[in-house]
Design an enzyme around this catalytic site. Structure first.
Site, PDB file in Angstrom:
ATOM      1  N   HIS A 159      -5.507  10.406  -4.955  1.00 14.85           N
ATOM      2  CA  HIS A 159      -4.636  11.027  -3.949  1.00 14.85           C
ATOM      3  C   HIS A 159      -5.385  12.041  -3.078  1.00 14.85           C
ATOM      4  O   HIS A 159      -5.190  12.101  -1.871  1.00 14.85           O
ATOM      5  CB  HIS A 159      -3.463  11.730  -4.630  1.00 14.85           C
ATOM      6  CG  HIS A 159      -2.681  10.820  -5.535  1.00 14.85           C
ATOM      7  ND1 HIS A 159      -2.132   9.641  -5.094  1.00 14.85           N
ATOM      8  CD2 HIS A 159      -2.361  10.914  -6.844  1.00 14.85           C
ATOM      9  CE1 HIS A 159      -1.502   9.057  -6.101  1.00 14.85           C
ATOM     10  NE2 HIS A 159      -1.633   9.803  -7.179  1.00 14.85           N
TER      11      HIS A 159
ATOM     12  N   ASP B 284      -1.028   2.913  -4.785  1.00  8.97           N
ATOM     13  CA  ASP B 284      -1.098   4.353  -4.501  1.00  8.97           C
ATOM     14  C   ASP B 284      -1.748   4.621  -3.148  1.00  8.97           C
ATOM     15  O   ASP B 284      -1.272   5.455  -2.369  1.00  8.97           O
ATOM     16  CB  ASP B 284      -1.930   5.070  -5.573  1.00  8.97           C
ATOM     17  CG  ASP B 284      -1.129   5.424  -6.816  1.00  8.97           C
ATOM     18  OD1 ASP B 284       0.113   5.414  -6.773  1.00  8.97           O
ATOM     19  OD2 ASP B 284      -1.776   5.729  -7.835  1.00  8.97           O
TER      20      ASP B 284
ATOM     21  N   HIS C  51       4.760   6.266  -4.357  1.00 11.21           N
ATOM     22  CA  HIS C  51       5.233   4.903  -4.639  1.00 11.21           C
ATOM     23  C   HIS C  51       6.315   4.471  -3.644  1.00 11.21           C
ATOM     24  O   HIS C  51       6.323   3.321  -3.195  1.00 11.21           O
ATOM     25  CB  HIS C  51       5.742   4.784  -6.080  1.00 11.21           C
ATOM     26  CG  HIS C  51       4.688   5.083  -7.104  1.00 11.21           C
ATOM     27  ND1 HIS C  51       4.971   5.278  -8.427  1.00 11.21           N
ATOM     28  CD2 HIS C  51       3.336   5.231  -6.979  1.00 11.21           C
ATOM     29  CE1 HIS C  51       3.838   5.518  -9.081  1.00 11.21           C
ATOM     30  NE2 HIS C  51       2.834   5.511  -8.226  1.00 11.21           N
TER      31      HIS C  51
ATOM     32  N   HIS D 182      -2.563  -1.073  -9.062  1.00 10.26           N
ATOM     33  CA  HIS D 182      -1.802   0.162  -8.892  1.00 10.26           C
ATOM     34  C   HIS D 182      -2.555   1.164  -8.015  1.00 10.26           C
ATOM     35  O   HIS D 182      -1.948   1.918  -7.251  1.00 10.26           O
ATOM     36  CB  HIS D 182      -1.425   0.818 -10.226  1.00 10.26           C
ATOM     37  CG  HIS D 182      -0.501   1.976 -10.009  1.00 10.26           C
ATOM     38  ND1 HIS D 182       0.845   1.802  -9.767  1.00 10.26           N
ATOM     39  CD2 HIS D 182      -0.729   3.305  -9.874  1.00 10.26           C
ATOM     40  CE1 HIS D 182       1.398   2.969  -9.521  1.00 10.26           C
ATOM     41  NE2 HIS D 182       0.463   3.907  -9.584  1.00 10.26           N
TER      42      HIS D 182
HETATM   43 ZN   LIG Z   1       0.815   5.797  -8.678  1.00 11.71          ZN
END
Ligand SMILES: [Zn+2]
Length: 307
Positions: free
Chosen positions: A268, A245, A78, A241
């Site tokens: 991720h 990310d 973030h 969001h």
């Molecule tokens: Zn996040």
């Protein structure tokens, strides 16, 4: 010339780690040109620097973790996203624990911190990684399919699609595209919070994780609905969001990208595989700078704009 950027002055924040629940102090400090973003574990007996790079990412379960030797920092995405959104190239991030504070679960607090400190233009050309050929990572099939892709684009835009098969999420926008040159990061993306399910929080807590998680730093859902009293900040907060990310994960490559990113159910791990695949293919990218600002993509030469 499109110049590198750092902060005008240092700025501090205190918060808790999402997983460890511990108190964390964060100090963001100006750094010289070509430093990049360097996390520094100042709580260790001998402070350890962890410069961000695609290879510095050593764990992508739950969050992006970077390491140097045994020293780690969890949940960097973030803060990295805020740096990408505001175009901060050089920064020291002094931290007193192994996890970036979660604050409100979005990057809005980091944007506020960076903007309060002020953005300083430096006397060195900003260097971009320009994608020259498409690179894609694809995993799974059918219900488990996910992919992420980078393609050439004169600018930086991100398109994301989610598919959660959850009533509260499926009733919102599942797809969003954000173009950094045309949109406004602080308005369009930064306020989107991380999200989770009560059953996952309970499972994580049984493993000693998620100790700092709660409704003041995440959207929390049961099997049917959003439990936060205030509801959502954006109608399509979930997919926004995921873009937030992705901007953080991709900025771990160490330089701003000139590319179009698109993704379906990425996270991720896949985002990190994507930047590693890009760097592994010498013909897929080049490093460029803009001596003449008129050659730069629209919006990239004006640091004064309120990104
Ligand atoms: Zn996040």
């Amino acid at each position: 010339m499109v110049r590198q950027r750092t902060l005008k002055t240092l700025t501090k924040a205190v918060g808790v780690g999402l997983h460890g629940g511990q108190r964390v102090e964060l100090t963001l400090r100006p750094a010289p040109p070509d430093t990049g973003i360097v996390f520094r574990r100042v709580d260790l007996p001998v402070p350890v620097d962890i410069p961000v790079s695609a290879q510095s990412v050593t764990d992508t379960r739950l969050a992006s973790t970077i390491s140097n030797g045994g020293a780690k920092v969890h949940t960097v995405e973030h803060l990295m996203s805020a740096c990408a959104g505001l175009g901060v190239d050089n920064l020291y991030v002094d931290i007193t624990a192994e996890e970036v504070p979660i604050l409100d679960g979005s990057s809005a607090s980091f944007v506020f911190l960076l903007q309060s400190a002020g953005i300083e233009l430096q006397n060195a050309p900003r260097r971009f990684i320009r994608v020259r050929r498409p690179v894609e990572i694809r995993e799974g099939e059918g219900e488990n399919l996910k992919w992420a892709r980078l393609e050439p684009y004169h600018g930086y835009k991100l398109g994301f699609e989610i598919d959660f098969a959850h009533r509260a999420i499926d009733s919102t926008g599942q797809r969003y595209e954000f173009d950094l040159g045309a949109g406004q990061y602080s308005r369009d993306i930064a306020r989107a919070r991380t999200f989770g399910f009560t059953k996952d929080v309970e499972m994580m807590r049984s493993r000693g994780l998620g100790l700092g998680a709660g409704m003041d730093n995440a959207i929390v859902m049961d099997d049917y609905r959003v439990l936060n009293a205030g509801g959502l900040r954006y109608d399509d907060e979930f997919v926004k969001h995921k873009i937030l990310d992705a901007m953080g994960d991709l900025y771990l490559i160490g330089k701003p990208l000139l590319a179009a990113y698109s993704a379906f159910r990425s996270g991720h791990a896949l985002n990190n595989k994507l930047i590693r695949a890009l760097l592994a293919d010498q013909d897929a990218f080049e490093v460029v700078s803009f001596g003449d600002e008129r050659q730069a993509p629209v919006g990239f030469a004006q640091p004064a704009r309120a990104w």
